[in-house]
Design a protein around this motif. Structure first.
Motif, PDB file in Angstrom:
ATOM      1  N   ALA A 110       0.785  -1.217   0.161  1.00 52.22           N
ATOM      2  CA  ALA A 110      -0.036   0.186  -0.067  1.00 52.22           C
ATOM      3  C   ALA A 110       0.766   1.230   0.103  1.00 52.22           C
ATOM      4  CB  ALA A 110      -0.928  -0.100   1.078  1.00 52.22           C
ATOM      5  N   GLY A 111       1.859   1.197   0.731  1.00 51.39           N
ATOM      6  CA  GLY A 111       2.855   2.474   0.717  1.00 51.39           C
ATOM      7  C   GLY A 111       3.431   2.769  -0.467  1.00 51.39           C
ATOM      8  N   LEU A 112       3.967   1.558  -1.206  1.00 54.20           N
ATOM      9  CA  LEU A 112       4.558   1.647  -2.594  1.00 54.20           C
ATOM     10  C   LEU A 112       3.434   2.327  -3.558  1.00 54.20           C
ATOM     11  CD1 LEU A 112       6.725  -1.570  -2.699  1.00 54.20           C
ATOM     12  CD2 LEU A 112       7.324   0.750  -2.354  1.00 54.20           C
ATOM     13  N   LEU A 113       2.337   1.914  -3.487  1.00 48.14           N
ATOM     14  CA  LEU A 113       1.233   2.330  -4.232  1.00 48.14           C
ATOM     15  C   LEU A 113       1.013   3.839  -4.172  1.00 48.14           C
ATOM     16  CD1 LEU A 113      -1.230  -0.989  -4.171  1.00 48.14           C
ATOM     17  CD2 LEU A 113       0.151  -0.060  -6.066  1.00 48.14           C
ATOM     18  N   ILE A 114       1.024   4.245  -2.882  1.00 48.29           N
ATOM     19  CA  ILE A 114       0.564   5.542  -2.605  1.00 48.29           C
ATOM     20  C   ILE A 114       1.716   6.600  -3.156  1.00 48.29           C
ATOM     21  CG2 ILE A 114       0.245   7.369  -0.964  1.00 48.29           C
ATOM     22  CD1 ILE A 114      -1.166   5.187   0.813  1.00 48.29           C
ATOM     23  N   GLU A 115       3.090   6.069  -3.019  1.00 50.86           N
ATOM     24  CA  GLU A 115       4.270   6.680  -3.215  1.00 50.86           C
ATOM     25  C   GLU A 115       4.195   7.040  -4.859  1.00 50.86           C
ATOM     26  OE1 GLU A 115       8.920   6.152  -3.109  1.00 50.86           O
ATOM     27  OE2 GLU A 115       7.813   5.118  -1.751  1.00 50.86           O
ATOM     28  N   GLN A 116       3.600   5.726  -5.703  1.00 56.06           N
ATOM     29  CA  GLN A 116       3.891   5.627  -7.010  1.00 56.06           C
ATOM     30  C   GLN A 116       2.888   6.661  -7.626  1.00 56.06           C
ATOM     31  OE1 GLN A 116       1.986   2.475  -9.265  1.00 56.06           O
ATOM     32  NE2 GLN A 116       3.964   1.896  -9.725  1.00 56.06           N
ATOM     33  N   ASP A 117       1.455   6.750  -7.021  1.00 59.44           N
ATOM     34  CA  ASP A 117       0.566   7.482  -7.516  1.00 59.44           C
ATOM     35  C   ASP A 117      -0.342   7.603  -6.274  1.00 59.44           C
ATOM     36  OD1 ASP A 117      -1.497   8.656  -8.872  1.00 59.44           O
ATOM     37  OD2 ASP A 117      -1.375   7.290 -10.759  1.00 59.44           O
ATOM     38  N   PRO A 118      -0.298   9.078  -5.689  1.00 61.99           N
ATOM     39  CA  PRO A 118      -0.899   9.287  -4.437  1.00 61.99           C
ATOM     40  C   PRO A 118      -2.494   9.649  -4.747  1.00 61.99           C
ATOM     41  CG  PRO A 118       1.155  10.651  -4.561  1.00 61.99           C
ATOM     42  CD  PRO A 118       0.917   9.906  -5.863  1.00 61.99           C
ATOM     43  N   GLU A 119      -2.665  10.154  -5.852  1.00 62.35           N
ATOM     44  CA  GLU A 119      -3.952  10.517  -6.333  1.00 62.35           C
ATOM     45  C   GLU A 119      -4.862   9.192  -6.634  1.00 62.35           C
ATOM     46  OE1 GLU A 119      -6.602  13.321  -9.367  1.00 62.35           O
ATOM     47  OE2 GLU A 119      -4.611  13.548  -9.385  1.00 62.35           O
ATOM     48  N   ARG A 120      -4.290   8.494  -7.310  1.00 61.24           N
ATOM     49  CA  ARG A 120      -5.026   7.471  -8.027  1.00 61.24           C
ATOM     50  C   ARG A 120      -5.340   6.453  -6.687  1.00 61.24           C
ATOM     51  NH1 ARG A 120      -2.644   2.841 -12.322  1.00 61.24           N
ATOM     52  NH2 ARG A 120      -4.282   1.082 -11.927  1.00 61.24           N
ATOM     53  N   PHE A 121      -4.260   6.067  -5.988  1.00 61.98           N
ATOM     54  CA  PHE A 121      -4.601   5.187  -4.776  1.00 61.98           C
ATOM     55  C   PHE A 121      -4.791   5.806  -3.363  1.00 61.98           C
ATOM     56  CE2 PHE A 121      -1.447   3.080  -7.874  1.00 61.98           C
ATOM     57  CZ  PHE A 121      -2.306   1.976  -7.918  1.00 61.98           C
ATOM     58  N   SER A 122      -5.623   7.163  -3.565  1.00 63.10           N
ATOM     59  CA  SER A 122      -5.950   7.924  -2.398  1.00 63.10           C
ATOM     60  C   SER A 122      -6.812   7.092  -1.546  1.00 63.10           C
ATOM     61  CB  SER A 122      -6.567   9.150  -2.823  1.00 63.10           C
ATOM     62  OG  SER A 122      -7.783   8.959  -3.666  1.00 63.10           O
ATOM     63  N   TRP A 123      -7.626   6.071  -1.965  1.00 60.06           N
ATOM     64  CA  TRP A 123      -8.504   5.262  -1.449  1.00 60.06           C
ATOM     65  C   TRP A 123      -7.759   4.435  -0.372  1.00 60.06           C
ATOM     66  CZ3 TRP A 123      -7.467   0.047  -2.041  1.00 60.06           C
ATOM     67  CH2 TRP A 123      -6.711  -0.240  -3.109  1.00 60.06           C
ATOM     68  N   LEU A 124      -6.670   4.184  -0.540  1.00 60.20           N
ATOM     69  CA  LEU A 124      -6.006   3.545   0.608  1.00 60.20           C
ATOM     70  C   LEU A 124      -5.675   4.377   1.823  1.00 60.20           C
ATOM     71  CD1 LEU A 124      -2.994   1.828  -1.780  1.00 60.20           C
ATOM     72  CD2 LEU A 124      -4.946   0.603  -0.247  1.00 60.20           C
ATOM     73  N   ARG A 125      -5.848   5.602   1.639  1.00 64.32           N
ATOM     74  CA  ARG A 125      -5.895   6.569   3.109  1.00 64.32           C
ATOM     75  C   ARG A 125      -7.144   6.867   3.504  1.00 64.32           C
ATOM     76  NH1 ARG A 125      -2.304  10.068  -0.313  1.00 64.32           N
ATOM     77  NH2 ARG A 125      -0.057   9.599   0.376  1.00 64.32           N
TER      78      ARG A 125
END
Length: 322
Positions: free
Chosen positions: A294-309
């Motif tokens: 999850a951390g890697l995904l947010i780092e890669q694309d914070p906007e796209r993977f904002s649902w993880l936050r």
């Protein structure tokens, strides 16, 4: 004891003798008969009383038996009533497919589909689309699994009859999604052996669907090798890339896995479908591994993977909040 002592028997005691139909004893107590007459008549009275009690017991038993028989017939009629049986069948079907409530407006159509799936009958494509889009809350895991298994049976039968490899490919996908990955592995092994020098597209598709089935049963080394073979056969197809991304992430090679996911999207994989696969992948991971990915995904694309936050998203609670 009163009589032997020469005492008088109370009126209350006399009333009790009359109430309990001890008439001979009552007559003796009040002095209407002597003791010898009491002894003689009491024997006859007692025999009569016993006969009467026996007849009453028989009649009571017969009455109870009739009551139970009437209840049994009424109960049988109730349970045999077609309306009751339909209600029970409906309840069992909804329980089987994890559907608590169905809108009255759509009830007949939905029940026809559940009955068809329960009997192993194929659904019309328009009905499947309706379930998946307009009433998607009814597309439960149980409904989806039953549908996949029906489709798997249909395509497997078609493969046996025509030897069309695409039927084996479709069947394999449905077996896996219906939680019967072992059937998919067996079928694709048979199909690959039968195809020989088939065109690359067919062999790639067969290898990809077999690799996905192997991944489903945690045979990741075999799945990875087969997915690489599928990619080599069709380097412009995003499907082996998507699968390789998931496999690499599962074995802990996160950066490599995410590179494969990016490549799949460059080759045409839809972001929505990729995100759906990522959600499913995260849900199966141990907590520490989930947090890392999850951390890697947010780092890669914070906007796209904002649902993880997002605290509103179930994935956040399962991935980041523990």
């Amino acid at each position: 004891m009163k009589i032997e002592a020469g005492g008088a028997v109370s009126e209350l005691a006399q009333a009790y003798l009359v109430m309990t139909q001890l008439h001979c004893l009552h007559s003796f107590v009040v002095g209407r008969t002597d003791f010898e007459t009491f002894r003689r008549d009491a024997v006859i009275e007692r025999a009569h009383r016993m006969d009467t009690a026996e007849i009453s017991a028989v009649e009571a038993a017969a009455k109870e038996a009739r009551r139970k028989d009437e209840l049994a017939r009424a109960s049988a009629a109730f349970f045999a009533d077609p309306a009751y049986r339909r209600r029970q069948e409906s309840k069992q079907l909804r329980r089987k497919f994890n559907l608590n409530y169905i809108d009255p407006e759509h009830y007949p159509r939905a029940m026809r589909m559940l009955q068809a799936l329960s009997r192993g009958k194929r659904l019309k494509q328009v009905d499947v689309l309706w379930l998946q889009t307009e009433v998607e809350e009814w597309w439960t895991d149980e409904v989806a699994s039953a549908w996949h298994l029906v489709e798997a049976e249909v395509h497997t039968a078609a493969w046996r009859k025509t030897r069309d490899p695409w039927d084996a490919i479709y069947a394999s996908s449905h077996w896996r999604k219906g939680n019967r990955a072992e059937f998919a592995i067996s079928l694709t092994g048979e199909a690959l052996a039968a195809m020989g020098m088939a065109e690359p597209k067919v062999r790639s598709a067969l290898a990809t669907t077999r690799a996905a089935a192997l991944r489903a049963v945690a045979r990741l080394t075999e799945a990875k090798a087969l997915a690489e073979h599928a990619h080599a056969s069709m380097p412009d197809d995003y499907r082996p890339c998507t699968l390789l991304g998931a496999i690499h992430i599962e074995i802990g090679e996160y950066d490599v896995g995410l590179d494969w996911v990016e490549k799949a999207e460059r080759l045409g994989a839809e972001k929505g479908a990729v995100d759906h696969d990522i959600r499913a992948l995260l849900a199966r991971m141990p907590i520490a591994q989930r947090n890392r990915v999850a951390g890697l995904l947010i780092e890669q694309d914070p906007e796209r993977f904002s649902w993880l936050r997002s605290k509103r998203d179930p994935a956040h609670r399962s991935v980041l909040s523990r």
